[in-house]
Design a protein around this motif. Structure first.
Motif, PDB file in Angstrom:
ATOM      1  N   ASN A  94       0.825  -1.199  -0.033  1.00  0.00           N
ATOM      2  CA  ASN A  94       0.086  -0.024  -0.164  1.00  0.00           C
ATOM      3  C   ASN A  94       0.767   1.234   0.017  1.00  0.00           C
ATOM      4  O   ASN A  94       0.658   2.143  -0.581  1.00  0.00           O
ATOM      5  CB  ASN A  94      -0.864  -0.111   1.081  1.00  0.00           C
ATOM      6  CG  ASN A  94      -2.183  -0.770   1.117  1.00  0.00           C
ATOM      7  OD1 ASN A  94      -2.438  -1.119  -0.206  1.00  0.00           O
ATOM      8  ND2 ASN A  94      -2.704  -1.105   2.109  1.00  0.00           N
ATOM      9  N   SER A  95       1.908   1.190   0.625  1.00  0.00           N
ATOM     10  CA  SER A  95       2.821   2.541   0.794  1.00  0.00           C
ATOM     11  C   SER A  95       3.606   2.598  -0.421  1.00  0.00           C
ATOM     12  O   SER A  95       3.387   3.827  -1.042  1.00  0.00           O
ATOM     13  CB  SER A  95       3.786   2.136   1.934  1.00  0.00           C
ATOM     14  OG  SER A  95       4.687   3.322   2.126  1.00  0.00           O
ATOM     15  N   ARG A  96       3.879   1.482  -0.931  1.00  0.00           N
ATOM     16  CA  ARG A  96       4.616   1.748  -2.301  1.00  0.00           C
ATOM     17  C   ARG A  96       3.511   2.202  -3.440  1.00  0.00           C
ATOM     18  O   ARG A  96       3.951   3.150  -4.309  1.00  0.00           O
ATOM     19  CB  ARG A  96       5.323   0.482  -2.729  1.00  0.00           C
ATOM     20  CG  ARG A  96       6.400  -0.002  -2.035  1.00  0.00           C
ATOM     21  CD  ARG A  96       7.253  -0.980  -2.582  1.00  0.00           C
ATOM     22  NE  ARG A  96       8.429  -1.338  -1.549  1.00  0.00           N
ATOM     23  CZ  ARG A  96       8.836  -2.413  -1.496  1.00  0.00           C
ATOM     24  NH1 ARG A  96       8.275  -3.391  -2.000  1.00  0.00           N
ATOM     25  NH2 ARG A  96       9.943  -2.630  -0.590  1.00  0.00           N
ATOM     26  N   SER A  97       2.363   1.767  -3.174  1.00  0.00           N
ATOM     27  CA  SER A  97       1.380   2.276  -4.254  1.00  0.00           C
ATOM     28  C   SER A  97       0.916   3.765  -4.226  1.00  0.00           C
ATOM     29  O   SER A  97       0.948   4.512  -5.200  1.00  0.00           O
ATOM     30  CB  SER A  97       0.021   1.451  -4.050  1.00  0.00           C
ATOM     31  OG  SER A  97       0.512  -0.044  -4.415  1.00  0.00           O
ATOM     32  N   VAL A  98       0.867   4.296  -3.033  1.00  0.00           N
ATOM     33  CA  VAL A  98       0.801   5.425  -2.541  1.00  0.00           C
ATOM     34  C   VAL A  98       1.927   6.310  -3.215  1.00  0.00           C
ATOM     35  O   VAL A  98       2.015   7.527  -3.731  1.00  0.00           O
ATOM     36  CB  VAL A  98       0.266   5.762  -1.369  1.00  0.00           C
ATOM     37  CG1 VAL A  98       0.221   7.375  -0.850  1.00  0.00           C
ATOM     38  CG2 VAL A  98      -0.920   5.420  -0.909  1.00  0.00           C
TER      39      VAL A  98
END
Length: 168
Positions: A94-98
């Motif tokens: 999720n963090s990388r996607s954001v």
């Protein structure tokens, strides 16, 4: 222990090592050597464990040097952390996607401070991440003053999410 029947399955050190994937053998041996040599009294590390049914789980291994029947031994307590590891992986994804989203994404606190921003947000405002995280919304957006931000925050609490357009 993880589906092992101690009356049927051997739990000697060699059979226990067979239940740990090969890539963790060296680390496990090093941790045992450090404990047995007295360099450290305890050790906590994570590794995978192969259940007798062939399924692989993640474990936290808490080991400490002890005495058993008058001999020096290592007490090892394994805790299944498979769910936690899956949650950590999900959080990283999720963090990388954001972080790599093309749209500017801002996480903003109740006091209008930037809690987190992605690369697109930094680029759109012309700030380095560290600079932007030290600012508040009304320092980069002339439309929002402190009072308007409070109104916006309470509106956000009611609606949970919405899109606004502003100037900066």
């Amino acid at each position: 222990l993880f589906g092992i029947n101690t009356k049927v399955d051997s739990l000697g050190s060699s059979s226990l090592l067979q239940l740990v994937p090969h890539q963790y053998h060296q680390q496990l041996r090093q941790e045992c050597d450090l404990l047995m040599s007295g360099v450290q009294n305890s050790s906590v590390f994570e590794h995978q464990f192969i259940n007798p049914d062939g399924s692989v789980i993640w474990c936290e291994n808490q080991m400490h040097k002890t005495t058993w029947n008058g001999e020096i031994a290592i007490n090892s307590m394994l805790t299944d952390i498979t769910k936690r590891k899956a949650q950590e992986e999900h959080t990283i994804l999720n963090s990388r996607s954001v972080e790599h989203a093309r749209d500017a994404i801002y996480w903003i606190g109740e006091d209008a401070s930037f809690l987190n921003v992605n690369d697109a947000a930094c680029a759109s405002l012309g700030y380095k991440r560290s600079e932007l995280l030290a600012l508040k919304v009304f320092e980069v957006d002339p439309v929002f003053d402190d009072e308007l931000w409070r109104e916006h925050w309470f509106d956000l609490l009611q609606r949970k999410s919405f899109i606004i357009e502003s100037e900066h």
